[in-house]
Design a protein around this motif. Structure first.
Motif, PDB file in Angstrom:
ATOM      1  N   CYS A   7       0.768  -1.214  -0.130  1.00  0.00           N
ATOM      2  CA  CYS A   7       0.078   0.006  -0.187  1.00  0.00           C
ATOM      3  C   CYS A   7       0.833   1.177  -0.108  1.00  0.00           C
ATOM      4  O   CYS A   7       2.087   1.354  -0.294  1.00  0.00           O
ATOM      5  CB  CYS A   7      -0.921   0.035   1.244  1.00  0.00           C
ATOM      6  SG  CYS A   7      -0.228   0.184   2.710  1.00  0.00           S
ATOM      7  N   LEU A   8       0.438   2.375   0.379  1.00  0.00           N
ATOM      8  CA  LEU A   8       1.129   3.569   0.387  1.00  0.00           C
ATOM      9  C   LEU A   8       2.076   3.986   1.515  1.00  0.00           C
ATOM     10  O   LEU A   8       3.339   3.869   1.255  1.00  0.00           O
ATOM     11  CB  LEU A   8       0.180   4.772   0.244  1.00  0.00           C
ATOM     12  CG  LEU A   8       0.701   6.149   0.234  1.00  0.00           C
ATOM     13  CD1 LEU A   8       1.814   6.450  -0.972  1.00  0.00           C
ATOM     14  CD2 LEU A   8      -0.391   7.406   0.028  1.00  0.00           C
ATOM     15  N   GLY A   9       1.582   3.562   2.745  1.00  0.00           N
ATOM     16  CA  GLY A   9       2.276   3.905   3.993  1.00  0.00           C
ATOM     17  C   GLY A   9       2.899   2.546   4.652  1.00  0.00           C
ATOM     18  O   GLY A   9       3.565   2.758   5.514  1.00  0.00           O
ATOM     19  N   ASN A  10       2.249   1.731   4.304  1.00  0.00           N
ATOM     20  CA  ASN A  10       2.502   0.246   4.916  1.00  0.00           C
ATOM     21  C   ASN A  10       2.075   0.450   6.419  1.00  0.00           C
ATOM     22  O   ASN A  10       2.915  -0.005   7.334  1.00  0.00           O
ATOM     23  CB  ASN A  10       3.897  -0.003   4.907  1.00  0.00           C
ATOM     24  CG  ASN A  10       4.380  -1.563   5.386  1.00  0.00           C
ATOM     25  OD1 ASN A  10       5.366  -1.817   5.704  1.00  0.00           O
ATOM     26  ND2 ASN A  10       3.404  -2.421   5.353  1.00  0.00           N
ATOM     27  N   ILE A  11       1.167   1.299   6.892  1.00  0.00           N
ATOM     28  CA  ILE A  11       0.760   1.175   8.277  1.00  0.00           C
ATOM     29  C   ILE A  11      -0.626   1.136   8.615  1.00  0.00           C
ATOM     30  O   ILE A  11      -1.120   0.587   9.514  1.00  0.00           O
ATOM     31  CB  ILE A  11       1.100   2.682   9.024  1.00  0.00           C
ATOM     32  CG1 ILE A  11       0.822   3.743   8.318  1.00  0.00           C
ATOM     33  CG2 ILE A  11       2.643   2.632   9.289  1.00  0.00           C
ATOM     34  CD1 ILE A  11       0.649   5.183   9.053  1.00  0.00           C
ATOM     35  N   CYS A  12      -1.472   1.106   7.490  1.00  0.00           N
ATOM     36  CA  CYS A  12      -3.034   1.009   7.665  1.00  0.00           C
ATOM     37  C   CYS A  12      -3.500  -0.483   6.962  1.00  0.00           C
ATOM     38  O   CYS A  12      -3.904  -1.265   7.525  1.00  0.00           O
ATOM     39  CB  CYS A  12      -3.758   2.216   7.082  1.00  0.00           C
ATOM     40  SG  CYS A  12      -3.592   3.610   7.876  1.00  0.00           S
ATOM     41  N   ARG A  13      -3.529  -0.430   5.500  1.00  0.00           N
ATOM     42  CA  ARG A  13      -4.031  -1.380   4.979  1.00  0.00           C
ATOM     43  C   ARG A  13      -3.112  -2.910   4.597  1.00  0.00           C
ATOM     44  O   ARG A  13      -3.502  -3.863   4.913  1.00  0.00           O
ATOM     45  CB  ARG A  13      -4.595  -1.149   3.213  1.00  0.00           C
ATOM     46  CG  ARG A  13      -5.535  -0.117   3.446  1.00  0.00           C
ATOM     47  CD  ARG A  13      -5.713   0.795   2.002  1.00  0.00           C
ATOM     48  NE  ARG A  13      -4.638   1.540   1.978  1.00  0.00           N
ATOM     49  CZ  ARG A  13      -4.422   2.441   0.684  1.00  0.00           C
ATOM     50  NH1 ARG A  13      -5.183   2.006  -0.346  1.00  0.00           N
ATOM     51  NH2 ARG A  13      -3.244   3.026   0.496  1.00  0.00           N
ATOM     52  N   SER A  14      -1.923  -2.457   4.191  1.00  0.00           N
ATOM     53  CA  SER A  14      -1.002  -3.615   3.857  1.00  0.00           C
ATOM     54  C   SER A  14      -0.688  -4.355   5.249  1.00  0.00           C
ATOM     55  O   SER A  14      -0.559  -5.756   5.176  1.00  0.00           O
ATOM     56  CB  SER A  14      -0.016  -3.572   2.781  1.00  0.00           C
ATOM     57  OG  SER A  14       0.972  -2.546   3.531  1.00  0.00           O
ATOM     58  N   ASP A 118      -8.029   4.097   0.924  1.00  0.00           N
ATOM     59  CA  ASP A 118      -7.045   4.671   1.953  1.00  0.00           C
ATOM     60  C   ASP A 118      -7.834   5.047   3.069  1.00  0.00           C
ATOM     61  O   ASP A 118      -8.399   6.141   3.087  1.00  0.00           O
ATOM     62  CB  ASP A 118      -6.238   5.586   1.233  1.00  0.00           C
ATOM     63  CG  ASP A 118      -5.197   6.210   2.181  1.00  0.00           C
ATOM     64  OD1 ASP A 118      -5.267   5.747   3.352  1.00  0.00           O
ATOM     65  OD2 ASP A 118      -4.341   7.157   1.894  1.00  0.00           O
ATOM     66  N   PRO A 119      -7.822   4.532   4.566  1.00  0.00           N
ATOM     67  CA  PRO A 119      -8.426   4.760   5.392  1.00  0.00           C
ATOM     68  C   PRO A 119      -7.722   6.161   6.292  1.00  0.00           C
ATOM     69  O   PRO A 119      -8.131   5.931   7.492  1.00  0.00           O
ATOM     70  CB  PRO A 119      -8.668   3.523   6.457  1.00  0.00           C
ATOM     71  CG  PRO A 119      -7.551   2.783   5.683  1.00  0.00           C
ATOM     72  CD  PRO A 119      -6.779   3.263   4.639  1.00  0.00           C
ATOM     73  N   TYR A 120      -6.640   6.482   5.960  1.00  0.00           N
ATOM     74  CA  TYR A 120      -5.884   7.195   6.748  1.00  0.00           C
ATOM     75  C   TYR A 120      -6.275   8.235   7.488  1.00  0.00           C
ATOM     76  O   TYR A 120      -6.297   8.516   8.585  1.00  0.00           O
ATOM     77  CB  TYR A 120      -4.325   7.451   6.237  1.00  0.00           C
ATOM     78  CG  TYR A 120      -3.445   8.222   6.927  1.00  0.00           C
ATOM     79  CD1 TYR A 120      -2.662   7.290   8.022  1.00  0.00           C
ATOM     80  CD2 TYR A 120      -2.955   9.319   6.744  1.00  0.00           C
ATOM     81  CE1 TYR A 120      -1.724   8.126   8.914  1.00  0.00           C
ATOM     82  CE2 TYR A 120      -1.974  10.108   7.396  1.00  0.00           C
ATOM     83  CZ  TYR A 120      -1.341   9.346   8.437  1.00  0.00           C
ATOM     84  OH  TYR A 120      -0.446   9.780   9.327  1.00  0.00           O
ATOM     85  N   ASN A 121      -7.219   8.932   6.799  1.00  0.00           N
ATOM     86  CA  ASN A 121      -7.880  10.238   7.008  1.00  0.00           C
ATOM     87  C   ASN A 121      -9.425  10.198   7.711  1.00  0.00           C
ATOM     88  O   ASN A 121      -9.966  11.125   7.802  1.00  0.00           O
ATOM     89  CB  ASN A 121      -7.891  11.251   6.038  1.00  0.00           C
ATOM     90  CG  ASN A 121      -6.567  11.714   5.755  1.00  0.00           C
ATOM     91  OD1 ASN A 121      -5.565  12.059   6.756  1.00  0.00           O
ATOM     92  ND2 ASN A 121      -5.880  11.881   4.411  1.00  0.00           N
TER      93      ASN A 121
HETATM   94  P1  4NP Z   1      -1.880   2.940   4.068  1.00  0.00           P
HETATM   95  O1  4NP Z   1      -2.319   4.244   4.518  1.00  0.00           O
HETATM   96  O2  4NP Z   1      -1.150   3.154   2.603  1.00  0.00           O
HETATM   97  O3  4NP Z   1      -2.942   2.257   3.917  1.00  0.00           O
HETATM   98  O4  4NP Z   1      -0.652   2.561   5.009  1.00  0.00           O
HETATM   99  C1  4NP Z   1      -1.813   5.418   4.618  1.00  0.00           C
HETATM  100  C2  4NP Z   1      -0.805   5.757   5.675  1.00  0.00           C
HETATM  101  C3  4NP Z   1      -0.313   7.170   5.862  1.00  0.00           C
HETATM  102  C4  4NP Z   1      -0.246   7.941   4.803  1.00  0.00           C
HETATM  103  C5  4NP Z   1      -1.164   7.693   3.692  1.00  0.00           C
HETATM  104  C6  4NP Z   1      -1.817   6.433   3.584  1.00  0.00           C
HETATM  105  N1  4NP Z   1       0.391   9.063   4.959  1.00  0.00           N
HETATM  106  O5  4NP Z   1      -0.286  10.123   4.208  1.00  0.00           O
HETATM  107  O6  4NP Z   1       1.065   9.311   5.722  1.00  0.00           O
END
Ligand code: 4NP
Length: 150
Positions: A7-14, A118-121
């Motif tokens: 995923c993008l951040g490797n903290i939420c989805r992946s 992307d659930p980050y926000n």
């Molecule tokens: P992820 O979510 O790709 O599912 O881990 C995100 C985590 C952080 C950010 C974007 C997406 N960020 O902008 O920091």
């Protein structure tokens, strides 16, 4: 078989995908290696987002020990499949030089090819609940012998 979730951040989805897949593989005694990483380097060495840790825990999966890492064409070239969460992850991997044929979007496995959002926000846990359910059902389909594409 080696599968990398991206995923993008490797903290939420992946990290959720990795945790769910590890649990499935352990329960079915399968010989599949999994890991996860981000296309960005924004959260290197950080644990998953608190909300992802909490939703996984609710379903009996511990992802609290995972650490964010960034994908690299140098050290990540030999995975069999790169399972991405959305179209931008796919574009990013292709631009980095990863083989198109090895990249699949998780939503291909039973979600009408939809992006995992992307659930980050997100402001509440319902979004994380939805993301968990989507990832969980797609991973089960991905490994299920009747519907498996991998
Ligand atoms: P992820 O979510 O790709 O599912 O881990 C995100 C985590 C952080 C950010 C974007 C997406 N960020 O902008 O920091």
């Amino acid at each position: 078989m080696k599968i990398l979730f991206v995923c993008l951040g490797n903290i939420c989805r992946s990290p959720l995908a990795e945790g769910i897949a590890r649990e499935y593989i352990k329960n079915k005694n399968l010989n599949i290696e999994v890991d996860s990483c981000g296309t960005s380097g924004w959260h290197i060495d950080e644990p998953p987002d608190r909300r992802s840790i909490d939703i996984a825990k609710k379903y009996g999966i511990d992802i609290s020990k995972l650490k964010g890492r960034q994908i690299s064409v140098y050290s990540d070239a030999n995975w069999d499949y790169y399972i991405v969460m959305d179209e931008s992850n796919k574009r990013d991997l292709i631009n980095m030089g990863f083989q198109k044929e090895k990249i699949k979007k998780l939503g291909e496995f039973g979600a009408n090819n939809a992006d995992v959002p992307d659930p980050y926000n997100y402001k509440d846990m319902q979004g994380f609940e939805n993301v968990f359910n989507m990832i969980n059902s797609c991973i089960n389909n991905m490994f299920d012998s009747k519907t498996k594409i991998i």
